[in-house]
Enzyme design. Structure first.
Site, PDB file in Angstrom:
ATOM      1  CG  HIS A  98       4.999 -28.827  27.196  1.00 36.35           C
ATOM      2  ND1 HIS A  98       5.329 -27.847  26.532  1.00 36.35           N
ATOM      3  CD2 HIS A  98       3.644 -28.990  26.951  1.00 36.35           C
ATOM      4  CE1 HIS A  98       4.362 -27.143  26.169  1.00 36.35           C
ATOM      5  NE2 HIS A  98       3.177 -28.134  26.352  1.00 36.35           N
ATOM      6  CB  THR A 151       0.091 -44.625  25.958  1.00 29.76           C
ATOM      7  OG1 THR A 151      -0.539 -45.863  26.383  1.00 29.76           O
ATOM      8  CG2 THR A 151      -0.864 -43.748  26.431  1.00 29.76           C
ATOM      9  NE  ARG A 166      -9.431 -52.346  28.860  1.00 28.60           N
ATOM     10  CZ  ARG A 166     -10.276 -53.380  28.473  1.00 28.60           C
ATOM     11  NH1 ARG A 166     -10.116 -54.270  27.555  1.00 28.60           N
ATOM     12  NH2 ARG A 166     -11.713 -52.946  28.505  1.00 28.60           N
TER      13      ARG A 166
END
Length: 172
Positions: A98, A151, A166
């Site tokens: 969004h 991410t 990680r």
């Protein structure tokens, strides 16, 4: 027109067929495979799209040989899934988000960001309930631990886990 009919059949019937490894699966793996061959941009041999997988209209999704999409996964295109990829249940792969950059209008009215392709290279294992965010590449031979939120890009032959994911260790 054929593509639209296949989408209709997929969401009306095939998405509800039993899991592929059940003794009485009624050819579910084959039925879903035949339909997504007409829906996805590219499909390889011996693919497995499991029960409950949601992929919108399937635009821009490619899946290579011997790769699978796990039970109740939600994926978006553009997405490339390489050979021999294993995906656990309830994996989410997002390629857009969004918009939130304007404060003068509600976020719900701002629309979506431009899609950022996700690439899952060959021989990758994605554990259950992982979330892969837009623009991420999972390198060849990598492993994503269950429940992770990815991410950033994952280097080849590494194991990642956590929120955000990680490096846990190198493989081999």
């Amino acid at each position: 027109m054929i593509r639209k009919i296949c989408l209709l059949l997929y969401y009306a019937l095939a998405v509800h067929l039993p899991e592929s490894d059940r003794p009485f699966s009624f050819g579910a793996k084959k039925v879903r495979g035949l339909l997504v061959k007409r829906i996805f941009k590219k499909t390889g041999r011996n693919i497995n799209v499991e029960k409950g997988v949601y992929f919108g209209n399937g635009n821009g999704i490619e899946i290579d040989d011997n790769a699978g999409i796990g039970i109740r996964a939600r994926i978006q295109g553009p997405l490339k899934i390489g050979k021999n990829v294993m995906m656990g249940p309830e994996v989410f792969v997002y390629t857009r988000n969004h918009r939130i950059d304007r404060i003068d209008i509600p976020m719900i009215q701002q629309g979506e960001t431009k899609p950022k392709p996700v690439v899952i290279e060959e021989d990758v294992w994605i554990g259950a309930r992982c979330i892969i965010l837009p623009g991420v590449t999972l390198g060849k031979g990598s492993v994503v631990a269950a429940g992770s939120v990815v991410t950033r890009d994952v280097r080849p032959y590494t194991v990642v886990g956590g929120v955000p994911a990680r490096l846990l260790r190198e493989r081999g």
